[in-house]
Enzyme design. Structure first.
Site, PDB file in Angstrom:
ATOM      1  N   CYS A  80       0.587  -1.608   0.244  1.00  0.00           N
ATOM      2  CA  CYS A  80       0.074   0.034  -0.097  1.00  0.00           C
ATOM      3  C   CYS A  80       0.922   1.204  -0.362  1.00  0.00           C
ATOM      4  CB  CYS A  80      -1.090  -0.482   1.384  1.00  0.00           C
ATOM      5  SG  CYS A  80      -1.983   1.664   1.778  1.00  0.00           S
ATOM      6  N   CYS A 195      -0.966   3.484  -6.533  1.00  0.00           N
ATOM      7  CA  CYS A 195      -1.786   3.097  -5.622  1.00  0.00           C
ATOM      8  C   CYS A 195      -2.125   1.550  -6.155  1.00  0.00           C
ATOM      9  CB  CYS A 195      -3.345   3.788  -5.902  1.00  0.00           C
ATOM     10  SG  CYS A 195      -4.313   3.022  -4.125  1.00  0.00           S
TER      11      CYS A 195
HETATM   12  N1  DGL Z   1      -3.716   0.471  -1.784  1.00  0.00           N
HETATM   13  C1  DGL Z   1      -3.744   1.662  -0.983  1.00  0.00           C
HETATM   14  C2  DGL Z   1      -2.482   2.614  -1.531  1.00  0.00           C
HETATM   15  O1  DGL Z   1      -1.409   1.948  -2.625  1.00  0.00           O
HETATM   16  C3  DGL Z   1      -4.697   2.655  -0.970  1.00  0.00           C
HETATM   17  C4  DGL Z   1      -6.394   2.379  -0.553  1.00  0.00           C
HETATM   18  C5  DGL Z   1      -6.564   3.161   0.408  1.00  0.00           C
HETATM   19  O2  DGL Z   1      -7.249   4.023  -0.101  1.00  0.00           O
HETATM   20  O3  DGL Z   1      -6.828   2.564   1.130  1.00  0.00           O
HETATM   21  O4  DGL Z   1      -2.802   4.294  -1.690  1.00  0.00           O
END
Ligand code: DGL
Length: 280
Positions: A80, A195
């Site tokens: 993430c 993301c």
């Molecule tokens: N998958 C997460 C990232 O790479 C973000 C998702 C969220 O906002 O929780 O930033």
């Protein structure tokens, strides 16, 4: 403190707030199939991308503590960008015995490979705002024009897509339109998917783009990094050998209908769903 794993095959935890980290898990599992993976999602605190830094750091520390108390994790991949850009150094300080790999926007290769020297960053509002991302931009994007879009909505669209819902390309077109303004010269030729949810939308992003661009994500680089870390720690990842024992597992901090709706996708990716939610 993490539980020690005395198995020669490594246990790798891949952690995200929601389904984004599954795009990283998929790449890791393809590149290094002979490992045991635990996909771990902080579903209770999803989304991270629109929370303040202090709140994200606190969620991440609580979650990693619960995860490493229950499972003998050898390597933690923070799949993430929001969690990594806000909390990577704090996680490393707080869990000194744990190998931690963070996923951050692939700005360096995008800037280096750009022909037009004009790139985009598509991420959560948190990642776009983070000091870590700003430092990456000043270090690696010298002489490169960079346009940033922070979108909460795209994260939700990816979550819905993985649960079988249709994606409205027009909606995506509206979100990414600032990358494609008519008078813009030079043109953006690479857009960093900062993301981990967004690689799930590559087809729709392609359809929504006004001109062809290269979408740059971090998954292959993370797979290579994981291999280096495992080799350095002398884990047995020889894919000619059969991995004995249980299947890969998905665990959540809250098991509700929203998580149940993912069951088939998880099974399709070789992930069995853990019945007991992680207690935070
Ligand atoms: N998958 C997460 C990232 O790479 C973000 C998702 C969220 O906002 O929780 O930033």
């Amino acid at each position: 403190m993490s539980v020690t794993n005395n198995n020669t095959f490594p246990t790798i935890a891949v952690f995200d707030s929601g389904v984004g980290g599954l795009s990283i898990y998929k790449a890791l599992n393809e590149y290094i199939p002979n490992a045991r993976y635990i996909y771990a999602s902080d579903s209770k605190n999803f989304p991270y991308g629109s929370k303040a830094k202090e709140e994200v750091v606190s969620c991440v520390l609580t979650f990693v503590k619960a995860l490493t108390s229950r499972y003998a994790v050898d390597v933690l991949v923070i799949a993430c960008n929001t969690a990594s850009t806000y909390a990577l150094s704090t996680v490393r300080e707080s869990f000194p015995g744990l190998e931690v790999i963070g996923v951050v926007p692939a700005l360096k290769p995008a800037a280096a490979d750009s022909k037009t020297k004009c790139i985009g960053l598509l991420a959560t509002p948190g990642t776009v705002e983070s000091a870590y991302t700003k430092a990456l931009i000043s270090e690696f994007c010298l002489g490169v024009a960079i346009k940033c879009i922070g979108s909460r909505q795209l994260v939700d669209i990816a979550e819905h897509k993985l649960r079988g819902n249709e994606v409205d390309v027009k909606n995506i077109q509206d979100i990414i339109s600032p990358f494609f303004t008519a008078e813009q010269t030079p043109r953006v030729d690479r857009i960093v998917l900062g993301c981990t949810h967004f690689p799930w939308l590559k087809e729709e992003l392609d359809a929504a783009a006004k001109w062809p661009v290269v979408w740059v994500d971090s998954s292959e680089a993370i797979a290579r990094r994981l291999k280096e870390v495992l080799e350095k720690n002398r884990y047995n990842i020889d894919s000619s050998q059969q991995l004995p024992g249980s299947r890969n597992l998905a665990v959540f901090s809250q098991n509700d209908e929203w998580v149940k709706a993912l069951q088939n996708v998880l099974l399709g990716m070789g992930l069995e769903v853990g019945i007991q939610p992680l207690e935070l």
